[in-house]
Write an enzyme that holds these catalytic residues in place. Structure first.
Site, PDB file in Angstrom:
ATOM      1  CD  GLU A 229     -16.594  -2.055   5.182  1.00 36.61           C
ATOM      2  OE1 GLU A 229     -16.713  -0.977   5.787  1.00 36.61           O
ATOM      3  OE2 GLU A 229     -16.330  -2.136   3.967  1.00 36.61           O
TER       4      GLU A 229
ATOM      5  CG  ASN B 162      -5.077  -3.935   7.980  1.00 32.34           C
ATOM      6  OD1 ASN B 162      -6.253  -3.669   7.702  1.00 32.34           O
ATOM      7  ND2 ASN B 162      -4.532  -5.116   7.748  1.00 32.34           N
ATOM      8  CD  GLU B 163      -1.134   0.937   7.966  1.00 37.42           C
ATOM      9  OE1 GLU B 163      -2.250   1.038   7.433  1.00 37.42           O
ATOM     10  OE2 GLU B 163      -0.220   0.222   7.510  1.00 37.42           O
TER      11      GLU B 163
ATOM     12  CD  GLN C  98     -19.157   0.885   1.898  1.00 38.50           C
ATOM     13  OE1 GLN C  98     -19.626   1.258   2.965  1.00 38.50           O
ATOM     14  NE2 GLN C  98     -18.299  -0.108   1.810  1.00 38.50           N
ATOM     15  N   GLY C  99     -20.862   5.467  -0.154  1.00 33.48           N
ATOM     16  CA  GLY C  99     -20.169   6.732  -0.344  1.00 33.48           C
ATOM     17  C   GLY C  99     -19.754   7.369   0.967  1.00 33.48           C
TER      18      GLY C  99
ATOM     19  CB  SER D 276     -13.633   7.572   0.515  1.00 33.24           C
ATOM     20  OG  SER D 276     -13.471   6.432   1.312  1.00 33.24           O
TER      21      SER D 276
HETATM   22  C1  LIG Z   1     -10.702  -1.712  -3.172  1.00 34.12           C
HETATM   23  C2  LIG Z   1     -11.205  -0.539  -2.406  1.00 34.12           C
HETATM   24  C3  LIG Z   1     -12.559  -0.330  -2.306  1.00 34.12           C
HETATM   25  C4  LIG Z   1     -13.049   0.777  -1.632  1.00 34.12           C
HETATM   26  N1  LIG Z   1     -14.403   0.968  -1.592  1.00 34.12           N
HETATM   27  C5  LIG Z   1     -14.894   2.081  -1.000  1.00 34.12           C
HETATM   28  C6  LIG Z   1     -16.298   2.350  -1.031  1.00 34.12           C
HETATM   29  O1  LIG Z   1     -17.083   1.585  -1.574  1.00 34.12           O
HETATM   30  N2  LIG Z   1     -16.736   3.488  -0.469  1.00 34.12           N
HETATM   31  C7  LIG Z   1     -15.896   4.359   0.151  1.00 34.12           C
HETATM   32  O2  LIG Z   1     -16.362   5.338   0.677  1.00 34.12           O
HETATM   33  N3  LIG Z   1     -14.553   4.141   0.211  1.00 34.12           N
HETATM   34  C8  LIG Z   1     -14.048   3.016  -0.361  1.00 34.12           C
HETATM   35  N4  LIG Z   1     -12.687   2.776  -0.353  1.00 34.12           N
HETATM   36  C9  LIG Z   1     -11.819   3.775   0.240  1.00 34.12           C
HETATM   37  C10 LIG Z   1     -11.265   3.335   1.590  1.00 34.12           C
HETATM   38  O3  LIG Z   1     -12.239   3.440   2.569  1.00 34.12           O
HETATM   39  C11 LIG Z   1     -10.060   4.237   1.876  1.00 34.12           C
HETATM   40  O4  LIG Z   1      -9.080   3.902   0.920  1.00 34.12           O
HETATM   41  C12 LIG Z   1      -9.503   4.048   3.251  1.00 34.12           C
HETATM   42  O5  LIG Z   1     -10.378   4.538   4.221  1.00 34.12           O
HETATM   43  C13 LIG Z   1      -8.140   4.736   3.394  1.00 34.12           C
HETATM   44  O6  LIG Z   1      -8.210   6.052   2.974  1.00 34.12           O
HETATM   45  P1  LIG Z   1      -7.189   6.629   1.885  1.00 34.12           P
HETATM   46  O7  LIG Z   1      -7.173   5.687   0.742  1.00 34.12           O
HETATM   47  O8  LIG Z   1      -7.557   8.023   1.619  1.00 34.12           O
HETATM   48  O9  LIG Z   1      -5.791   6.535   2.548  1.00 34.12           O
HETATM   49  P2  LIG Z   1      -5.145   7.584   3.556  1.00 34.12           P
HETATM   50  O10 LIG Z   1      -6.114   7.877   4.639  1.00 34.12           O
HETATM   51  O11 LIG Z   1      -4.577   8.698   2.795  1.00 34.12           O
HETATM   52  O12 LIG Z   1      -3.997   6.690   4.161  1.00 34.12           O
HETATM   53  C14 LIG Z   1      -2.792   6.399   3.455  1.00 34.12           C
HETATM   54  C15 LIG Z   1      -1.871   5.627   4.386  1.00 34.12           C
HETATM   55  O13 LIG Z   1      -1.645   6.401   5.564  1.00 34.12           O
HETATM   56  C16 LIG Z   1      -2.006   5.671   6.709  1.00 34.12           C
HETATM   57  N5  LIG Z   1      -2.601   6.526   7.729  1.00 34.12           N
HETATM   58  C17 LIG Z   1      -3.556   7.467   7.588  1.00 34.12           C
HETATM   59  N6  LIG Z   1      -3.895   7.985   8.767  1.00 34.12           N
HETATM   60  C18 LIG Z   1      -3.146   7.353   9.689  1.00 34.12           C
HETATM   61  C19 LIG Z   1      -3.049   7.427  11.103  1.00 34.12           C
HETATM   62  N7  LIG Z   1      -3.787   8.255  11.834  1.00 34.12           N
HETATM   63  N8  LIG Z   1      -2.165   6.608  11.706  1.00 34.12           N
HETATM   64  C20 LIG Z   1      -1.393   5.746  10.988  1.00 34.12           C
HETATM   65  N9  LIG Z   1      -1.452   5.632   9.677  1.00 34.12           N
HETATM   66  C21 LIG Z   1      -2.316   6.428   9.032  1.00 34.12           C
HETATM   67  C22 LIG Z   1      -3.040   4.668   6.221  1.00 34.12           C
HETATM   68  O14 LIG Z   1      -3.146   3.570   7.087  1.00 34.12           O
HETATM   69  C23 LIG Z   1      -2.498   4.315   4.865  1.00 34.12           C
HETATM   70  O15 LIG Z   1      -1.527   3.326   5.005  1.00 34.12           O
HETATM   71  C24 LIG Z   1     -12.165   1.678  -1.018  1.00 34.12           C
HETATM   72  C25 LIG Z   1     -10.790   1.449  -1.106  1.00 34.12           C
HETATM   73  C26 LIG Z   1     -10.309   0.366  -1.792  1.00 34.12           C
HETATM   74  C27 LIG Z   1      -8.834   0.160  -1.884  1.00 34.12           C
END
Ligand SMILES: Cc1cc2nc3c(=O)[nH]c(=O)nc-3n(C[C@H](O)[C@H](O)[C@H](O)COP(=O)(O)OP(=O)(O)OC[C@H]3O[C@@H](n4cnc5c(N)ncnc54)[C@H](O)[C@@H]3O)c2cc1C
Lengths: 386, 342
Positions: A243, A370-371, A125-126, A128
């Site tokens: 999901e 989770n946030e 899935q794409g 991010s």
């Molecule tokens: C094992 C794994 C598999 C994954 N697989 C996929 C996949 O197949 N396809 C895909 O598209 N993506 C995938 N992801 C990506 C995943 O969807 C993102 O990691 C997730 O949405 C969080 O985005 P980020 O990592 O950019 O963190 P960020 O958005 O940068 O967040 C970093 C921290 O800031 C906090 N934060 C951000 N915004 C807020 C807010 N408004 N209020 C409070 N806290 C906040 C977050 O909760 C987190 O703790 C995967 C991630 C992991 C770890």
């Protein structure tokens, strides 16, 4: 309310149990985050499909059994009980599958679902992008219409199993002038399309469990769009609901982990601090509560209800439960907990806890951090102001 | 397999919810706390609705409903912190006494319960005090593995003061006799305790939700730094965390009502004690100093939750019992264990 399985349900359980006993590989497969392990798991999907167990809830015409959600839970219980391999195609069968069922044309369903059930096409899935994680509406990768094709340019990241997968589904900006959640479309594309570059990214355990995807003038036929142009966001939200809500993490997985934790505790009871008992019991209770909650949800959905914002409650609960169970296990293992080996002996069990612990740390991040889920609960269930 | 309440059960629950919202709001709680603590008028209305006879057989003038109907009602009484001992009567006394309905004296007590004219207080021998003993006609008590039904005039009460201004508790001095004896059947006092634990758990669910709802209401209106405090993420996340705990205590309570299995009851009990304690500590934090006052209604709910946390087997009792069931060699645990007969 009737908490007894019907004879038909009991018979189904017996059928699954016998089949699993006969077919689940005796040797643990290699990790599906390696090329070799990926193909071993694909082979297992084919075996599952030969027993029509690829995805039991799907209609028979699509390779399923038309099972209801209670039967699905029974299937999952027997699956985990048998120690069967992880589902390499979970993005497909658990997330895209239900989405296709709801939004796909008849032609799309016939084209994609049977091959998905058979393991012939494994999905990534794409969503991010480097600038769009929690804030998915910040997606920038463009899919611009050119006759009967879209031309895709941009970049996706963290795409699970994209290093080896066959197809990818995701959100792309089809209206270049649009902002935020408008103007995006849900598009399916083969990952071997010219113009796509994959860069595997090693995860915490060192294996390339996800990948970055670069799109450089990638041409995709318009019929690969799911739903209407511009409708992508609401379809993606439905996928995310599957999901978090029900499909991605069936309770059986956590119940089996809790059971292993109980067994581990009992082996080490004499040398661990008394308070550990309470953590182990809490793990059992929470895994059980998650199962009960899921049975309630399934019963409600069967009666015509819909999954709502409570999906966010689920996602927080299972991800934090999984993490705390693994933390407890490692605390019981003490100094031996750092053992990263392989095999099925006692050392293999330690490795399993350790690897499980590493992966459990991702649970509170993926599928919507989770946030973000707590924000959703506060704003949409408790009506707190934005 | 169908883990859902019927439309009728939910509809009845909604009717009772509306009734209690109208009859037992914060103003009524305050009036009760300032006065005798109990309202005869409200009791009569509860009886008129059939609630005092909810679990009493139709032959005795009750509605003849079961613990699954009752558990939703118990949750609603928790939601409003109902002062009257409805739940002890229909969730503990009536189901216990039903087993002895062949005895004329017990049958008469059950009829009186249904009509709202007779009151039975219930107290487990492991607990130091009995609630609502002062107004009771009979006390359901236990000693040395035997369950007794004791007329009020055979006991000496020493009233004590509960942290909960709406609980009326007393130490009970009494002499067991043949004429008070109901049954010495093995496990009878365990069943007695379990019904009490289920009652406390179901009420605790409602209490916890009420605390979260009060805090959320307050967070929507209280302004600091020019905006409602509910916009602050720390506040949101505190409340969301408690909502998760409440949500995952709910199904265990409903299952415990359905099976009445000791393992299920202990699970439900512990989950609710923890969720309600978290709700209390979170809600008071959200209210700030206001939450530390007697002026804000929150304290009624917190105090009921604290009081109910200890009776009918406290957390230690239930954890200990659970550990013997979950950590044993033949425990049905794991993926297919949830609904296995044990
Ligand atoms: C094992 C794994 C598999 C994954 N697989 C996929 C996949 O197949 N396809 C895909 O598209 N993506 C995938 N992801 C990506 C995943 O969807 C993102 O990691 C997730 O949405 C969080 O985005 P980020 O990592 O950019 O963190 P960020 O958005 O940068 O967040 C970093 C921290 O800031 C906090 N934060 C951000 N915004 C807020 C807010 N408004 N209020 C409070 N806290 C906040 C977050 O909760 C987190 O703790 C995967 C991630 C992991 C770890």
């Amino acid at each position: 309310m009737d908490l007894r399985y019907t004879p038909k349900q009991a018979a189904f359980r017996a059928e699954v149990r016998a089949w699993m006993q006969a077919h689940v590989p005796k040797q643990r497969l290699k990790s599906y985050d390696t090329r070799e392990g990926f193909e071993e798991h694909r082979q297992w999907e084919r075996v599952l499909n030969s027993g029509r167990f690829g995805m039991v809830t799907w209609p028979e015409a699509m390779g399923g059994r038309g099972a209801d959600l209670i039967e699905w839970l029974i299937f999952e219980e027997e699956y985990y009980r048998a120690g069967a391999p992880g589902r390499v195609n979970q993005n497909g069968i658990f997330l895209l599958g239900p989405t296709l069922m709801e939004y796909g044309t008849a032609a799309q369903k016939a084209r994609f679902l049977p091959r998905m059930a058979a393991g012939d096409e494994i999905w990534a899935q794409g969503w991010s992008e480097p600038g769009a994680g929690s804030d998915m509406a910040a997606i920038r990768t463009k899919a611009i219409r050119d006759g009967d094709h879209y031309v895709i340019n941009g970049q996706k990241t963290w795409s699970t199993r994209a290093a080896f997968a066959d197809w990818c589904f995701g959100l792309f900006r089809t209206d270049p002038e649009s902002t935020r959640h408008h103007g995006m479309s849900f598009i399916l594309l083969p990952l071997d399309t010219p113009g796509i570059t994959r860069r595997p990214i090693p995860q915490l355990d060192g294996e390339p469990g996800f990948a970055e995807l670069f799109f450089d003038d990638v041409r995709v036929p318009v019929e690969n769009r799911l739903g209407d142009e511009g409708q992508g966001w609401s379809i993606a939200m439905a996928t995310a609901g599957f999901e978090r809500g029900l499909m991605l993490r069936s309770p059986a997985r956590f119940q089996e982990t809790a059971k292993r934790l109980v067994q581990l505790y009992r082996r080490h009871e004499a040398r661990v601090a008394p308070g550990v008992r309470d953590q182990v019991l809490k793990a059992w209770m929470d895994a059980e509560a998650y199962a009960l909650n899921t049975y309630m949800t399934a019963s409600r959905l069967i009666a015509g209800g819909k999954i709502g914002q409570e999906a966010s409650l689920n996602k927080i609960f299972w991800s934090e439960l999984d993490r705390s169970m693994h933390e407890t296990a490692l605390s019981i293992l003490g100094a031996r907990g750092e053992l990263l080996a392989s095999g099925v002996d006692e050392a293999g069990e330690i490795t399993r806890w350790l690897k499980g612990f590493l992966f459990s740390l991702a649970g509170p991040i993926y599928a919507g951090a989770n946030e973000i889920q707590r924000n959703i609960i506060a704003e949409r269930l408790l009506n707190l102001p934005r | 397999m169908n883990f859902a309440f019927t439309e009728d059960q939910l509809l009845f629950r909604d009717t009772v919810r509306d009734f209690l919202a109208a009859e037992c709001g914060p103003a009524e709680l305050r009036a009760a706390a300032a006065g005798t603590g109990r309202s005869a008028a409200r009791w009569q209305k509860l009886a008129d609705m059939g609630l005092t006879g909810l679990t009493v057989a139709e032959a005795r003038g009750g509605l003849g409903l079961g613990l699954l109907d009752y558990v939703l009602i118990a949750e609603e009484t928790g939601r409003v912190a109902l002062p009257e001992p409805l739940i002890d009567q229909i969730g503990i006394a009536a189901p216990v006494l039903a087993d002895f309905a062949a005895r004329a004296d017990v049958a008469a007590v059950l009829s009186g319960l249904a009509a709202g004219t007779c009151k039975v207080a219930a107290g487990h021998p492991d607990d130091p005090f009995v609630a609502d003993a002062g107004e009771a006609d009979f006390l359901l008590l236990g000693r040395d593995g035997v369950l007794h039904l004791v007329p009020r005039d055979r006991v000496v009460l020493t009233p004590e003061t509960s942290v909960d201004p709406l609980r009326r508790i007393a130490a009970v001095d009494w002499a067991a006799g043949n004429e008070t004896r109901l049954s010495g059947e093995t496990g009878i006092l365990d069943r007695f305790r379990d019904l009490g634990a289920l009652a406390a758990a179901a009420q605790g669910l409602g209490l916890a939700q009420a605390m979260v709802d009060l805090a959320a209401d307050y967070a929507r209106t209280r302004q600091q730094f020019g905006k409602p405090i509910g916009t602050f993420q720390a506040v949101k996340h505190h409340l969301a965390t408690v909502q998760v705990a409440i949500e995952f205590a709910r199904a265990p309570v409903y299952k415990a009502a359905a099976t009445q299995h000791p393992r299920d009851i202990s699970h439900a009990r512990i989950a609710v004690v923890d969720a309600a304690a978290a709700a209390a500590r979170t809600a008071i934090q959200v209210f700030g100093a206001m939450g530390y006052t007697y002026e804000v209604d929150l304290h009624f709910f917190m105090k009921r939750a604290w009081a109910l946390a200890g009776v009918w087997g406290d957390r230690h009792y239930h954890l200990d019992r659970l550990s013997r069931m979950v950590l044993s060699d033949d425990a049905a645990i794991g993926a297919d264990g949830t609904f296995q007969d044990r």
